[in-house]
Design a protein around this motif. Sequence first.
Motif, PDB file in Angstrom:
ATOM      1  N   GLU A 277     -31.924 -80.075  94.779  1.00 47.90           N
ATOM      2  CA  GLU A 277     -31.939 -81.044  95.784  1.00 47.90           C
ATOM      3  C   GLU A 277     -31.397 -80.642  97.210  1.00 47.90           C
ATOM      4  O   GLU A 277     -31.182 -79.628  97.220  1.00 47.90           O
ATOM      5  CB  GLU A 277     -30.820 -82.094  95.298  1.00 47.90           C
ATOM      6  CG  GLU A 277     -30.664 -82.776  94.177  1.00 47.90           C
ATOM      7  CD  GLU A 277     -31.686 -83.914  94.042  1.00 47.90           C
ATOM      8  OE1 GLU A 277     -31.906 -84.376  95.351  1.00 47.90           O
ATOM      9  OE2 GLU A 277     -32.040 -84.412  93.011  1.00 47.90           O
ATOM     10  N   ASN A 278     -32.050 -81.305  98.333  1.00 43.99           N
ATOM     11  CA  ASN A 278     -31.747 -81.087  99.582  1.00 43.99           C
ATOM     12  C   ASN A 278     -32.394 -79.587  99.892  1.00 43.99           C
ATOM     13  O   ASN A 278     -31.680 -78.885 100.748  1.00 43.99           O
ATOM     14  CB  ASN A 278     -30.299 -81.185  99.913  1.00 43.99           C
ATOM     15  CG  ASN A 278     -29.542 -82.414  99.486  1.00 43.99           C
ATOM     16  OD1 ASN A 278     -30.489 -83.495  99.813  1.00 43.99           O
ATOM     17  ND2 ASN A 278     -28.490 -82.550  98.750  1.00 43.99           N
ATOM     18  N   GLN A 280     -32.186 -77.054  98.386  1.00 39.47           N
ATOM     19  CA  GLN A 280     -31.510 -75.696  98.078  1.00 39.47           C
ATOM     20  C   GLN A 280     -32.202 -74.852  97.150  1.00 39.47           C
ATOM     21  O   GLN A 280     -33.161 -75.184  96.572  1.00 39.47           O
ATOM     22  CB  GLN A 280     -30.301 -76.410  97.235  1.00 39.47           C
ATOM     23  CG  GLN A 280     -29.400 -77.191  98.322  1.00 39.47           C
ATOM     24  CD  GLN A 280     -28.079 -77.705  97.339  1.00 39.47           C
ATOM     25  OE1 GLN A 280     -28.284 -78.301  96.371  1.00 39.47           O
ATOM     26  NE2 GLN A 280     -26.961 -77.798  97.995  1.00 39.47           N
TER      27      GLN A 280
END
Length: 318
Positions: A277-278, A280
């Motif tokens: 996610e994001n 990362q």
Amino acid sequence: MDISNKTVHYSGINALRLEWPAELSVKYGVLITFNEGEEKSNEVKYEVQITRLKPSAEGQPLFQIERTSDVFINEILPDLIADRLAYAVGKVFYPLVITVDQNGGFQRIYNHQEILQRWQSVKKKVLDNFEGSLVEGYIERMEKQLVNPDSINLAFLNNDWFIHTFFKPLYKEYGQNRNSESIYKFPIARGFNVEGYLTQEKLGAQSNSFGAIELIHNGTIKPLEDELYITNTATGNYEGYYLLHPKFKRIISVVSDFSYGAQEKAKVKVKIALIPENDQEFDHDFELDTNVKGLPVTEMVVLDGPSKKGFWDRLLNN
């Protein structure tokens, strides 16, 4: 946390125990390649979101599977009428909720009633976009199958490569030598003349170069011990390579190869990889803490510097 320059040695009971909190979702990319003979090859690709749900009223572990992308065949959306129809009708199953056993192995479809309730809206969309006798026959067969939960369970057991690969009974004791043995029957081996792949399961004694736990499967076809099939002995091999989170034991990636057939073998390769996610890194939460419950870490050994490989090279070991 970057621990790509550390190796963790495990001790104790040599067991995997899944630590996946309820309501937590993780996204994965799925790539399945089918080869029949040397020239014919097809590739299926999609993304899924897996959510650990709260246990059922009976205490059964529950997981929800939701497709978060279209399904691509050879990099394009289904173009043949039959493929488009199957894809449109198949949307009735998602989100799919399944029960697993205490070792993480698939048991059955849990949200059968929800699937039945969705059917009318899915059926309407199909009839709005397709027409002809092919459609009517397909819908009729689907309706007969949907009312029978055993038929749905059997359909997923016979055909769903993701469930077969991801929801295996990985979480168990592996013994003093970190070895176990199981018989697995995958969709490629549907014949009644085989029990499945007799599989040796090897749990790594230490983490790999970037801190993940390795679990390796090697299997060969085990013929059914029945006099009727003595002259019809199938052959085939299975190799599975699992990378698991060092703290939570969730799957990070899987690469599995399957073959089946006495002469011209059918082959399937399944790749499943976590989607962080994001933006990362996939190992951003590989924080190792000897005080964390369930983490049998005894020591950390520093190697000669961190890995310089890229994201997918590190994850899929390519």
